[in-house]
Design a protein around this motif. Structure first.
Motif, PDB file in Angstrom:
ATOM      1  N   ASP A 255       0.815  -1.221   0.000  1.00 27.80           N
ATOM      2  CA  ASP A 255       0.000   0.000   0.000  1.00 27.80           C
ATOM      3  C   ASP A 255       0.847   1.268   0.000  1.00 27.80           C
ATOM      4  OD1 ASP A 255       1.015  -0.034   2.554  1.00 27.80           O
ATOM      5  OD2 ASP A 255      -0.914   0.242   3.572  1.00 27.80           O
TER       6      ASP A 255
ATOM      7  N   THR B 254       3.198   2.061   2.293  1.00 27.12           N
ATOM      8  CA  THR B 254       3.738   2.399   3.608  1.00 27.12           C
ATOM      9  C   THR B 254       5.073   1.691   3.835  1.00 27.12           C
ATOM     10  OG1 THR B 254       2.485   0.608   4.650  1.00 27.12           O
ATOM     11  CG2 THR B 254       1.443   2.771   4.561  1.00 27.12           C
TER      12      THR B 254
ATOM     13  N   GLY C  45       1.396   5.250   7.302  1.00 24.02           N
ATOM     14  CA  GLY C  45       0.156   4.515   7.543  1.00 24.02           C
ATOM     15  C   GLY C  45      -0.733   5.219   8.554  1.00 24.02           C
TER      16      GLY C  45
ATOM     17  N   ASP D 117      -6.761   7.853   4.969  1.00 23.45           N
ATOM     18  CA  ASP D 117      -5.743   6.869   4.626  1.00 23.45           C
ATOM     19  C   ASP D 117      -5.870   6.424   3.166  1.00 23.45           C
ATOM     20  OD1 ASP D 117      -3.549   5.473   6.059  1.00 23.45           O
ATOM     21  OD2 ASP D 117      -4.569   3.682   5.326  1.00 23.45           O
ATOM     22  N   TYR D 118      -7.092   6.141   2.732  1.00 22.47           N
ATOM     23  CA  TYR D 118      -7.287   5.691   1.350  1.00 22.47           C
ATOM     24  C   TYR D 118      -6.909   6.787   0.365  1.00 22.47           C
ATOM     25  CZ  TYR D 118      -9.518   4.224  -2.972  1.00 22.47           C
ATOM     26  OH  TYR D 118      -9.750   3.891  -4.280  1.00 22.47           O
TER      27      TYR D 118
ATOM     28  N   GLY E  19      -3.225   7.205  -0.010  1.00 19.72           N
ATOM     29  CA  GLY E  19      -2.640   6.185  -0.872  1.00 19.72           C
ATOM     30  C   GLY E  19      -2.891   6.471  -2.336  1.00 19.72           C
TER      31      GLY E  19
ATOM     32  N   LYS F  98       1.408   8.282   0.551  1.00 19.93           N
ATOM     33  CA  LYS F  98       2.044   7.229   1.346  1.00 19.93           C
ATOM     34  C   LYS F  98       3.411   6.863   0.785  1.00 19.93           C
ATOM     35  CE  LYS F  98      -1.936   4.893   3.372  1.00 19.93           C
ATOM     36  NZ  LYS F  98      -2.498   3.561   3.656  1.00 19.93           N
TER      37      LYS F  98
END
Length: 337
Positions: A130, A132, A275, A289-290, A293, A298
């Motif tokens: 992802d 991170t 993260g 968070d999404y 990304g 990230k």
């Protein structure tokens, strides 16, 4: 009669000794797993592997060293400003390639650090799918105590020159939000940094980064102090990482846990970088968070390069700190600072 009794007693004692001797000769000596493991891990005479010098620093870090050197020159602690930095000889093997994915400790499983012994991967770095980054790092602190650690985390924030002692090439500046507390004698060491924010600028590899470290209670990660102490830990320093430009933007976390050893402490560190990204607005935590990304944020704060460089940075700075902390603290107690 007395002579016969003495002779009989001597015969019994001799038989017992012979039996014990036979037992020692026929039964292999039992060596604890701990001793064997330590001998394999620490082959040299003083119980630790040899140290190897760090021979490369990026050009801008070399310039930072010279700048810091001038600033520190007339300070009472200048003798702890080290040009030569080292890591232990068993560390480079963990630098060469990333750890396997199964070596990652999810932040939700931080309580596993309360378990006795070690995890399969105490040292290493990896970039996750992802974007991170995850870093695990174990460093040794011979001769140190928990009180020294708690003292260091406020003392070094008084002025940036002290911060430079920690990593003379990479540490550039630091400001504490608790500046008004740092010289108070009615507060404990911990009260001078826990809950504060350290605004730091440093090199991670060749990249200059500005980050805000917001120190939080280890219970924030499911590690209340009473349980840490029961598990053998002497000190804990945990923090949320926030972006240096957008201070309300949380971009990572770290745990530093110092566990008691026979000759001092060992530091077990875990970093989760890029993260759990969220933005704090009007006291509310807004998870993005999404989105972070999707926008590649990230990868900027985490990713392979950051993971790799952060592991090296951690090993250098904490090995260096461990080398002078007991003597520096003694100078402080002796009124020499």
């Amino acid at each position: 009669m007395k002579s016969e009794m003495e002779t009989e007693s001597l015969r019994h004692r001799s038989a017992a000794r012979l039996s014990a001797l036979r037992s020692q000769l026929t039964t292999p000596a039992v060596v604890s797993n701990t001793t064997t493991t330590n001998q394999l891990r620490n082959p040299d005479g003083d119980g630790y592997p040899a140290k190897v010098p760090v021979t490369y620093h990026p050009l801008d870090a070399q310039k930072a060293f010279r700048h810091n050197e001038e600033r520190v020159r007339d300070k009472p602690y200048a003798r702890y400003y080290n040009r030569e930095l080292y890591i232990y000889a068993d560390v480079p093997q963990h630098i060469r390639e990333p750890m396997p994915a199964e070596g990652v400790l999810p932040i939700a499983d931080s309580r596993r650090l309360l378990d006795p012994g070690y995890h399969p991967h105490e040292n290493g770095w990896i970039a996750l799918p992802d974007g991170t980054a995850y870093v695990a790092s174990r460093t040794r602190f011979p001769g140190s105590t928990g009180d020294m650690v708690r003292w260091w985390f406020w003392w070094h924030s008084v002025e940036p020159e002290r911060y430079a002692l920690w990593h003379p090439y990479d540490h550039l500046s630091l400001r504490s939000s608790y500046a008004d507390r740092l010289h108070r004698t009615d507060l404990s060491h911990t009260q001078k940094w826990l809950g504060s924010t350290h605004r730091v600028t440093e090199f991670i590899g060749a990249t200059k980064m500005a980050v805000h470290l917001r120190f939080v209670d280890p219970a924030h990660y499911g590690l209340p102090w009473d349980e840490l102490k029961a598990a053998g830990y002497e000190a804990a320093v945990c923090a949320e990482l926030h972006d240096g430009s957008v201070s309300n933007l949380k971009i990572g976390d770290f745990l530093h846990l110092w566990r008691k050893t026979e000759d001092g402490l060992e530091l077990r560190s875990r970093y989760w970088l890029g993260g759990g990204v969220h933005y704090k607005l009007l006291g509310m935590r807004i998870g993005i968070d999404y989105l972070a990304g999707a926008l590649g944020f990230k990868h900027r704060m985490g990713g392979e390069r950051v993971a790799y460089e952060h592991f090296i940075h951690d090993q250098i700075e904490f090995t260096n700190l461990a080398g002078f902390l007991p003597n520096l603290y003694a100078d402080y107690l002796g009124g020499k600072l």
